[in-house]
Design a protein around this motif. Structure first.
Motif, PDB file in Angstrom:
ATOM      1  N   LYS A   1      -2.930 -24.959  20.142  1.00  0.00           N
ATOM      2  CA  LYS A   1      -2.446 -26.160  20.805  1.00  0.00           C
ATOM      3  C   LYS A   1      -0.924 -26.263  20.673  1.00  0.00           C
ATOM      4  N   LYS A   2      -0.339 -27.051  21.592  1.00  0.00           N
ATOM      5  CA  LYS A   2       1.118 -27.098  21.669  1.00  0.00           C
ATOM      6  C   LYS A   2       1.607 -28.543  21.731  1.00  0.00           C
TER       7      LYS A   2
ATOM      8  N   ILE B   1      12.364 -29.693  23.883  1.00  0.00           N
ATOM      9  CA  ILE B   1      12.875 -29.844  25.248  1.00  0.00           C
ATOM     10  C   ILE B   1      14.070 -30.788  25.208  1.00  0.00           C
ATOM     11  N   PHE B   2      15.266 -30.226  25.333  1.00  0.00           N
ATOM     12  CA  PHE B   2      16.496 -31.021  25.363  1.00  0.00           C
ATOM     13  C   PHE B   2      16.860 -31.307  26.820  1.00  0.00           C
TER      14      PHE B   2
ATOM     15  N   HIS C   1       8.028 -34.343  32.947  1.00  0.00           N
ATOM     16  CA  HIS C   1       7.702 -33.531  34.122  1.00  0.00           C
ATOM     17  C   HIS C   1       7.627 -32.042  33.794  1.00  0.00           C
ATOM     18  N   HIS C   2       8.385 -31.596  32.805  1.00  0.00           N
ATOM     19  CA  HIS C   2       8.492 -30.165  32.528  1.00  0.00           C
ATOM     20  C   HIS C   2       7.744 -29.724  31.270  1.00  0.00           C
ATOM     21  N   THR C   3       6.830 -30.558  30.809  1.00  0.00           N
ATOM     22  CA  THR C   3       6.005 -30.123  29.687  1.00  0.00           C
ATOM     23  C   THR C   3       4.578 -29.880  30.157  1.00  0.00           C
ATOM     24  N   ASN C   4       3.977 -28.842  29.629  1.00  0.00           N
ATOM     25  CA  ASN C   4       2.574 -28.537  29.886  1.00  0.00           C
ATOM     26  C   ASN C   4       1.785 -28.492  28.580  1.00  0.00           C
ATOM     27  N   SER C   5       2.320 -29.169  27.574  1.00  0.00           N
ATOM     28  CA  SER C   5       1.726 -29.127  26.237  1.00  0.00           C
ATOM     29  C   SER C   5       0.540 -30.085  26.126  1.00  0.00           C
TER      30      SER C   5
ATOM     31  N   VAL D   1      -2.166 -38.690  29.436  1.00  0.00           N
ATOM     32  CA  VAL D   1      -1.046 -39.575  29.755  1.00  0.00           C
ATOM     33  C   VAL D   1       0.065 -38.798  30.456  1.00  0.00           C
ATOM     34  N   ILE D   2       0.332 -37.589  29.988  1.00  0.00           N
ATOM     35  CA  ILE D   2       1.367 -36.750  30.599  1.00  0.00           C
ATOM     36  C   ILE D   2       1.059 -36.501  32.071  1.00  0.00           C
ATOM     37  N   GLU D   3      -0.166 -36.103  32.360  1.00  0.00           N
ATOM     38  CA  GLU D   3      -0.547 -35.807  33.742  1.00  0.00           C
ATOM     39  C   GLU D   3      -0.550 -37.068  34.604  1.00  0.00           C
ATOM     40  N   ALA D   4      -0.979 -38.185  34.036  1.00  0.00           N
ATOM     41  CA  ALA D   4      -0.964 -39.445  34.785  1.00  0.00           C
ATOM     42  C   ALA D   4       0.469 -39.847  35.113  1.00  0.00           C
TER      43      ALA D   4
END
Length: 331
Positions: A2-3, A39-40, A83-87, A166-169
């Motif tokens: 997991k990430k 992610i900066f 937007h740029h995380t897939n974790s 939550v990220i995807e929503a």
């Protein structure tokens, strides 16, 4: 494995970045069940923020950099990170170290125990902040909860842990500008507070001026409530009622006590001032909503990227270097 992504918006943070990275690096070693990435987001910094993060990228493969073409604001920077995380998990944390990264492992532990999609940081003390900042923040959260149809946790910021759902929503929201902590509450997922003591800035000064704070507060209220429009309607009705009552009084004095009435001046001035004030307040409220509609109708991007450094860039760079090496050998 997991990430977890640590999303770090930055604006003119050259003084604090070395300290931040050192502490984040130590924290990442305590997160044993997750692979960590940093992610900066460089929000158009005018100092050496971008240069420092680029050096971190060169020495640490976990570092990613998304750099804006100009300053688009803190909320746009946080949006970019999400937007740029897939974790599986993401933790939003400011670069100023007021929110201590050392508590992130405990927030992850709470998530694992409760499976609550949102673990938000709840401040039980705020060091290094002026009385004015504290009192205005307190008033803001109480006011927005009074006006909004959705209830937001008080004494919180954007410092929080969110899971994949939550990220995807969040990625489905296209509105601009965004009030992120409000949108996350609006989603309706279960939220749990994680109490902590907020520290003073590790270095540098605040980037949130009074003007920016007022704009941010207005965005939050306008985005989640239509009650100000209703209040302006009530204010107009009250103004009319007061004008009617005052008119009755003036007519009464005119017919029964004409000697006590200064002809024209009082009634004219009071009526004009009261009605004018009510109209200006109402127009100001309406103009804020119209401004929001105007901004939304243009459909401009929330931010523009000028530089991206990710693992994909590193892979492409290595591939290019390998091709050059092979060509040199062939020659």
């Amino acid at each position: 494995m997991k990430k977890v992504s640590l999303i770090i918006p930055c604006y003119n943070e050259e003084e604090v970045l070395p300290i931040l990275y050192e502490r984040l690096n130590k924290v990442s070693k305590l997160i044993t069940d997750y692979e960590t990435e940093f992610i900066f987001i460089n929000d158009g910094s005018k100092d050496k923020t971008e240069e420092i993060v680029e050096k971190l990228y060169e020495q640490d493969k976990r570092v990613k950099l998304y750099s804006f073409s100009r300053n688009f604001g803190h909320q746009a920077a946080v949006s970019c990170g999400i937007h740029h995380t897939n974790s599986d998990l993401a933790v939003i944390i400011d670069a100023d170290l007021q929110d201590p990264p050392e508590i992130i492992p405990d927030m992850i532990k709470m998530y694992e125990e409760t499976k609550s999609p949102i673990i938000y940081g709840k401040r039980i003390s705020r060091e290094g902040e002026t009385f004015f900042k504290k009192i205005t923040a307190t008033l803001f959260y109480r006011t927005i909860n009074l006006l909004s149809e959705v209830q937001f946790p008080v004494d919180t910021g954007d410092f929080r842990l969110i899971d994949k759902k939550v990220i995807e929503a969040y990625k489905s929201f296209s509105e601009s500008p965004k009030y992120i902590r409000g949108l996350i509450s609006w989603m309706g997922f279960e939220q749990r507070p994680f109490e902590y003591h907020r520290e003073a800035r590790a270095a540098g000064g605040t980037k949130y001026t009074l003007k920016k704070m007022m704009k941010f507060a207005m965005t939050g209220i306008i985005s989640f409530s239509t009650k100000p429009l209703k209040i302006s309607l009530y204010l107009g009705l009250i103004s009319i009622l007061v004008a009617i009552v005052f008119s009755i009084r003036v007519f009464y004095l005119y017919f029964f006590y004409p000697n006590n009435l200064v002809k024209g001046w009082a009634s004219t001035i009071i009526t004009v001032l009261f009605m004018g004030g009510a109209q200006l307040i109402s127009l100001s409220v309406i103009s804020e909503y119209l401004s929001s509609i105007f901004t939304e109708s243009k459909k401009r991007p929330e931010y523009i990227l000028k530089n991206i450094l990710t693992e994909q860039n590193r892979t492409e760079q290595n591939r290019t270097e390998q091709n050059r090496t092979e060509q040199n050998r062939t020659e």
